[in-house]
Enzyme design. Structure first.
Site, short mmCIF file in Angstrom:
data_model
loop_
_atom_site.label_atom_id
_atom_site.label_comp_id
_atom_site.label_asym_id
_atom_site.label_seq_id
_atom_site.Cartn_x
_atom_site.Cartn_y
_atom_site.Cartn_z
N GLU A 1 1.10 3.09 -2.85
CA GLU A 1 1.59 2.21 -3.89
C GLU A 1 1.20 2.24 -5.25
O GLU A 1 1.83 2.13 -6.08
CB GLU A 1 1.66 0.75 -2.91
CG GLU A 1 1.84 -0.37 -3.75
CD GLU A 1 0.85 -1.67 -3.75
OE1 GLU A 1 0.30 -2.10 -4.84
OE2 GLU A 1 0.52 -1.84 -2.66
N HIS A 2 -0.10 2.11 -5.12
CA HIS A 2 -0.81 2.11 -6.65
C HIS A 2 -0.66 3.45 -7.48
O HIS A 2 -0.16 3.51 -8.45
CB HIS A 2 -2.13 2.25 -6.40
CG HIS A 2 -2.70 0.73 -5.93
ND1 HIS A 2 -3.58 -0.20 -6.91
CD2 HIS A 2 -2.36 0.00 -5.08
CE1 HIS A 2 -3.76 -1.31 -6.43
NE2 HIS A 2 -3.09 -1.18 -5.08
#
EC number: 3.4.24.-
Length: 591
Positions: free
Chosen positions: A44-45
């Site tokens: 996600e990051h």
């Protein structure tokens, strides 16, 4: 609802503030079990990247899904926001499958900062994932950096699991060009994933877990049927302290109590929930809640609004069936019980990260198979709003409540916080005066530091006065402006029970946009997870606060930033005994 040939589902939601909101089902951190915990969160990051001067955006990873959103601001358009979000997943028309080791390394550092932040401010203990073979915290830790090549391979493998049937897209508006763009990108994905996870997590039922919690909570296993989902929607719209959780293919209705006697009566089977039919269910849910439903139950074949007639016309039979199923699960011990416990000494097991916890069997002792009383539930109101000044005795309790309930919104300004909620005055008082909530609110004192130092810089009170009255009122008033004199010394070292950097900064062109851009730059460097800032009454002056384990690096970044022509920064080292003596000599605030 528009369904593409590969089963991508697209919804037009003109009421949402986001321009585009995308979710991926079966893609959360439950997939990390038996792999490296934190892969989903790290991905996600790595994926999200945007120009903070033109867009607002964010992403989140939950147990079973991942979601991303983007909104245009300033000169950017809705189309720009859509193309920006799609670019997080596709490069040159192909799904991304390449991540640099340097970028992975920086984001692992960011994950460790997020772990520190979340454990300073919250109790991030995921009971369901732990009982299913994961850890109590599954967001990723710094030791992932020791296996960078393996981590990169897992990230590529995870991307190859994305399929059209996993994708849900909300857009504010959908023109022909946008639909064609979706067909060329997400519509090009396979209908089924190329790589299927080896196992679906299954939690262990019949357990009592003693852990920090603001409420006495019972997670009741029910069948994931359409009628039960409609029943959950009915209860969620009508009552407080009722929600649901999923893991793998399992569904749990969560019921929370503030009264221990009612909680025990429910567990023993001597009481049932007092569920009454309301006038009408409107399905006026937030876009976040709607997205969560579609992602947690990807087999739903219709728009939720298609069920609005059924949920209202058949509510009686739906609720009777759900109530019977709840009671059967109580009797059969298909439950997971959460009992508030704040003792650091009590422990009978640990996860792989050595987080302590108490897990016991839920026995049949004292079970009564014929209920003879009912338990009233807290009904939702349409809307309510209160304003609390900084330093008010109820400030931290209200912040704690808002953090523990997703349907409470909180906005901060120079004088205090404005809270929007749907509780009655009696119910919110009952919650905030309950024994478990009071213990929970005071079990994480780190959040108080943000307001202690905001009070110090903005009110003109001495640090001694603030510390002596940290639980009582410290007045903020527009009637007096604090004239802040910046001295030669820009750094003041203190010892607190948390590691953070905070202070006041001033700059001729300083505004919220530049501070948001600065926060994202610090995040990309892996130095912080988030940064809070408050516009003070003095012109072009802001108060900053960030929890970080890299305090010196963050201080150096802020100290050398050319946007600031004046600054006064506090650097806190974590220790068992607070020491703020450096703030008594050189820091001058003239009112």
């Amino acid at each position: 609802m528009i369904v593409l040939p590969n089963k991508v589902r697209i919804f037009i939601n003109d009421r949402m503030k986001k321009d585009i909101y995308l979710g991926i089902s079966n893609f959360g951190f439950e997939n990390d079990i038996d792999e490296i915990l934190g892969i989903a969160h790290l991905l996600e990051h790595l994926l999200i990247s945007f120009d903070s001067t033109n867009f607002l955006a964010n992403a989140s990873t939950s147990r079973s899904y991942m979601s991303f959103w983007c909104k245009s601001i300033n000169s950017a358009t809705e189309s720009d926001a859509i193309r920006t979000l799609v670019s997080w997943f596709f490069s040159n028309g192909k799904l991304k499958d390449n991540f640099s080791l340097s970028s992975i390394r920086f984001h692992i550092k960011e994950l460790e900062n997020e772990y520190y932040f979340r454990n300073e401010v919250f109790h991030c203990m995921d009971i369901l994932t732990f009982l299913s073979g994961g850890d109590l915290y599954n967001g990723g830790r710094i030791d992932m950096i020791d296996n960078l090549n393996i981590v990169r391979d897992m990230l590529v493998n995870r991307m190859q699991r994305i399929s059209g049937s996993n994708i849900v897209i909300f857009v504010k508006r959908l023109g022909p060009g946008t639909l064609d763009f979706f067909k060329q990108t997400f519509g090009s994905l396979p209908a089924c994933p190329e790589i299927i996870p080896s196992s679906i997590p299954v939690s262990t039922n019949g357990k009592i877990v003693m852990t920090p919690s603001p409420f006495y909570t019972v997670m009741v296993k029910i069948n994931p049927t359409l009628d039960n989902i409609l029943g959950i929607l009915y209860l969620y719209e009508t009552y407080h302290l009722i929600d649901y959780e999923t893991i793998g293919n399992q569904l749990y209705l969560t019921v929370s109590f503030i009264d221990e006697t009612e909680y025990e009566s429910f567990l023993r089977g001597e009481a049932i929930l007092q569920i009454s039919q309301c006038q009408r269910i409107n399905m006026n849910y937030s876009d976040d809640y709607m997205m969560n439903i579609y992602l947690n139950f990807p087999w739903l074949s219709h728009d939720l609004y298609d069920y609005i007639t059924r949920i209202n016309d058949d509510s009686k039979s739906i609720l009777i069936s759900l109530t019977n199923e709840i009671y059967a699960s109580i009797i059969n011990r298909d439950i997971i019980v959460i009992y508030p416990n704040f003792s650091k000494a009590m422990c009978n097991t640990r996860d792989t990260q050595q987080h302590p916890i108490v897990v016991l069997d839920a026995t049949n002792d004292g079970l009564i198979k014929k209920p003879y009383r009912s338990i009233p539930l807290m009904k939702r109101l349409t809307s309510n709003e209160i304003f609390i000044r900084y330093g008010d005795a109820s400030l931290m309790d209200m912040i704690t409540l808002s953090l523990s309930k997703q349907d409470i919104s909180l906005k901060r300004n120079a004088e205090g916080i404005r809270v929007k909620h749907s509780f009655s005055a009696d119910d919110i008082q009952a919650i905030m005066e309950s024994d478990s909530f009071l213990k929970y609110s005071r079990s994480k004192p780190a959040a108080m530091y943000q307001y202690i130092f905001l009070s110090f810089f903005a009110s003109g009170n001495s640090i001694d006065d603030i510390l002596a009255n940290r639980d009582s009122t410290l007045e903020f008033s527009k009637r007096t402006k604090s004239k802040i004199l910046f001295g030669r010394n820009t750094r003041y070292d203190v010892t607190a029970k948390s590691s953070f950097v905070c202070g006041i900064v001033r700059g001729k062109s300083l505004d919220k946009t530049s501070l948001v851009e600065m926060m994202w730059d610090l995040k990309k460097k892996g130095l912080i997870y988030s940064m809070e800032f408050t516009n003070l009454l003095s012109k072009n002056t802001f108060y900053l606060f960030t929890f970080t384990i890299y305090t010196d690096e963050v201080y150096d970044y802020l100290n050398t930033n050319k946007l600031f022509f004046a600054k006064c920064l506090v650097v806190s080292t974590k220790g068992d005994v607070e020491n703020f003596s450096s703030l008594k000599k050189d820091v001058v605030i003239r009112v």
